[in-house]
Design a protein around this motif. Sequence first.
Motif, PDB file in Angstrom:
ATOM      1  N   VAL A 138      41.081  47.500  43.753  1.00 26.70           N
ATOM      2  CA  VAL A 138      40.597  48.872  43.653  1.00 26.70           C
ATOM      3  C   VAL A 138      39.982  49.246  44.993  1.00 26.70           C
ATOM      4  CG1 VAL A 138      39.120  50.477  42.395  1.00 26.70           C
ATOM      5  CG2 VAL A 138      40.100  48.530  41.220  1.00 26.70           C
ATOM      6  N   HIS A 161      44.562  42.468  41.381  1.00 20.02           N
ATOM      7  CA  HIS A 161      44.247  43.839  40.976  1.00 20.02           C
ATOM      8  C   HIS A 161      43.197  44.354  41.960  1.00 20.02           C
ATOM      9  CE1 HIS A 161      42.044  46.701  38.102  1.00 20.02           C
ATOM     10  NE2 HIS A 161      43.050  47.333  38.631  1.00 20.02           N
ATOM     11  N   ARG A 216      36.861  46.512  44.672  1.00 18.39           N
ATOM     12  CA  ARG A 216      36.902  45.431  43.678  1.00 18.39           C
ATOM     13  C   ARG A 216      38.244  44.738  43.822  1.00 18.39           C
ATOM     14  NH1 ARG A 216      36.562  41.659  40.417  1.00 18.39           N
ATOM     15  NH2 ARG A 216      36.437  41.797  38.158  1.00 18.39           N
ATOM     16  N   GLU A 247      35.742  36.710  44.428  1.00 15.50           N
ATOM     17  CA  GLU A 247      35.896  38.139  44.167  1.00 15.50           C
ATOM     18  C   GLU A 247      34.706  38.919  44.717  1.00 15.50           C
ATOM     19  OE1 GLU A 247      36.731  38.481  39.990  1.00 15.50           O
ATOM     20  OE2 GLU A 247      38.509  37.241  40.168  1.00 15.50           O
ATOM     21  N   LYS A 286      52.017  41.335  41.651  1.00  8.62           N
ATOM     22  CA  LYS A 286      52.175  39.969  41.149  1.00  8.62           C
ATOM     23  C   LYS A 286      53.318  39.279  41.879  1.00  8.62           C
ATOM     24  CE  LYS A 286      54.893  41.894  37.409  1.00  8.62           C
ATOM     25  NZ  LYS A 286      55.391  42.946  38.304  1.00  8.62           N
ATOM     26  N   HIS A 317      40.318  41.722  41.855  1.00  7.90           N
ATOM     27  CA  HIS A 317      40.379  40.711  40.807  1.00  7.90           C
ATOM     28  C   HIS A 317      41.592  39.824  41.049  1.00  7.90           C
ATOM     29  CE1 HIS A 317      41.332  39.015  36.777  1.00  7.90           C
ATOM     30  NE2 HIS A 317      40.055  38.734  36.863  1.00  7.90           N
ATOM     31  N   ILE A 318      41.354  38.519  41.021  1.00  3.20           N
ATOM     32  CA  ILE A 318      42.432  37.568  41.282  1.00  3.20           C
ATOM     33  C   ILE A 318      42.785  36.868  39.981  1.00  3.20           C
ATOM     34  CG2 ILE A 318      43.130  35.568  42.630  1.00  3.20           C
ATOM     35  CD1 ILE A 318      40.600  36.424  44.457  1.00  3.20           C
ATOM     36  N   HIS A 319      44.051  36.992  39.604  1.00  2.05           N
ATOM     37  CA  HIS A 319      44.506  36.329  38.388  1.00  2.05           C
ATOM     38  C   HIS A 319      45.222  35.054  38.787  1.00  2.05           C
ATOM     39  CE1 HIS A 319      46.054  36.170  34.219  1.00  2.05           C
ATOM     40  NE2 HIS A 319      47.112  35.620  34.790  1.00  2.05           N
ATOM     41  N   GLU A 334      44.150  52.393  43.020  1.00  5.61           N
ATOM     42  CA  GLU A 334      44.197  50.994  42.621  1.00  5.61           C
ATOM     43  C   GLU A 334      45.627  50.524  42.517  1.00  5.61           C
ATOM     44  OE1 GLU A 334      42.919  50.030  38.535  1.00  5.61           O
ATOM     45  OE2 GLU A 334      42.590  52.179  38.359  1.00  5.61           O
ATOM     46  N   VAL A 335      45.799  49.232  42.644  1.00  2.00           N
ATOM     47  CA  VAL A 335      47.142  48.678  42.681  1.00  2.00           C
ATOM     48  C   VAL A 335      47.118  47.305  42.016  1.00  2.00           C
ATOM     49  CG1 VAL A 335      46.867  47.593  44.954  1.00  2.00           C
ATOM     50  CG2 VAL A 335      49.117  48.305  44.232  1.00  2.00           C
ATOM     51  N   PHE A 336      48.245  46.989  41.392  1.00  2.00           N
ATOM     52  CA  PHE A 336      48.404  45.681  40.757  1.00  2.00           C
ATOM     53  C   PHE A 336      49.667  45.060  41.308  1.00  2.00           C
ATOM     54  CE2 PHE A 336      50.054  42.988  37.275  1.00  2.00           C
ATOM     55  CZ  PHE A 336      48.979  42.156  37.096  1.00  2.00           C
TER      56      PHE A 336
END
Lengths: 371, 148
Positions: free
Chosen positions: A320, A318, A329, A54, A307, A331-333, A303-305
């Motif tokens: 930004v 996620h 930024r 990240e 899946k 973020h990797i889930h 920002e965007v999410f």
Amino acid sequence: MTMESDNLITQEFNLNMGPYHPSTHGVFRAVLTLDGEVIVRQKNVLGYLHRGMEKIAESKTYNQFIPYTARLDYLASALNNMGYVQTVEKLAAIEVPERAEHLRVIVAELQRIASHLLMVGSTANDMGAMTAIVYYMTLREKVLDLLEMITGARLTNNYMRIGGVIDDLPDEFYDKFKELRKFLPERLDMVNTLIVGNEIFASRLKGIGVITAEMALDYGVTGPNLRAAGVDFDLRKKDPCSVYDRFDFEVPVLKNGDAFDRFLIRGLEMRQSLRIVEQAVEALPEGPIMAKVPRQLKPPAGEVFHKIEGARGVLAFHLVSDGGPKPYRLHIHGPSFVNIEIMPAISPGLMLQDFLAAFATIDVDMGEVDR
Amino acid sequence: MNDIKELFETLNPAFNGALRLSDDGQSVYAPPESIPEVLALLKDQHEYVMLADLSAVEYEDRFEVVYHVMKLTDAGVIRIKAALPRENPSLPSVTSVWKAADVQEREAFDLMGINFRGHPDLRRILCPDGFTGHPLRKSFSIKPVNRF
């Protein structure tokens, strides 16, 4: 020798399972507190493979980060590629050409088959079925041959681009795929009669490490493990990305949630994935494989999410953006990161050997856990 | 995220109007102290039964902890945010709502330095125990150390 077990005083002791143990499938350490051979407590120790993905993302441009995503879940690289590029496309509102979408589905589903084949193979190996892993691995090698033919790499392929894919299908692909299409179901049936129908193998897995539907939702378990627990949830059906909504396939759902069902469901999913690839190859439209994307991509601030259904569960990004050429930024889930944390909940009461069965069938990939 | 406005309207009276819709209309800001309540309400009464993601973002003037909760029926996702001050960012843990929050809160603590109050076992998860600093903060430099 007879023993009066009532008078026997036992003492709990700690056993480090890993970080280097073949059954942990990567560098993972479980600190097991044992009473004899029975597990009392488990504590997970993660982070041996933490590369700071990240943080790296913040110092790379959007395009430069694509090869890194292949190293997240290195057994399902194409799916990670797909999740990431679709996230950026969603943010920058890039329309992907039809042909590219179909090519992505072909590669992604072949990758899913390869990933599941490794999982069933290594589970069989952990259970002592040494013959089965050889069959599964030769089969996986055939799938990887196809992937190599399309993408240029067996494992960490770097095929997807923001706006499309890098290359078209080679001419030899169609014949090779025809072979696989016949070979894969036949070979799966054959190995199934070898091990799934085998009483010894089945009883090693049945009733071991049961994950109920409530538990799965509480612990955030997704993917095949959730479907083995009886919850019909597959993002390819519920919220189809790319062109998944055009294909006819079923989502296998089992009900026991034990290691045996988790093992079986991978076999069923591979056949469905093969069906998707068949349809995608047949419906492959003519046209460009890349959209017109500026060389220096600067998505708008926001920002965007996003899946997708990865090989091991819901893979989410996620992102930004501050309007610059690099992510602000990311973020990797990773699904494995959450899935692995159900182990301390299901392992108490299991024998040490059964711990291996429960852990192998959860199918975690440490690259995705530690990122 | 189509029904976020609708959901915002139904949720807001329960919290005396303390919720706020973001400028782009895609996320809901909740006061940090009421985050567990908001998420529990979404889980119990609005079908958002799964915590899809928990992440933390650093801005010039604040930290944001971002929760994405997901429905099982149509995989719809709602984004809930809590804005925290730059000095000692801390908010209540949601491990009581979802066990899935356990590792994800530890991750945010480890990499971003957010303090989750009431977490059963808040320690580093990805970095080694003796590590100093929080790698995902913008002030953390990843330049190589001069060893000689």
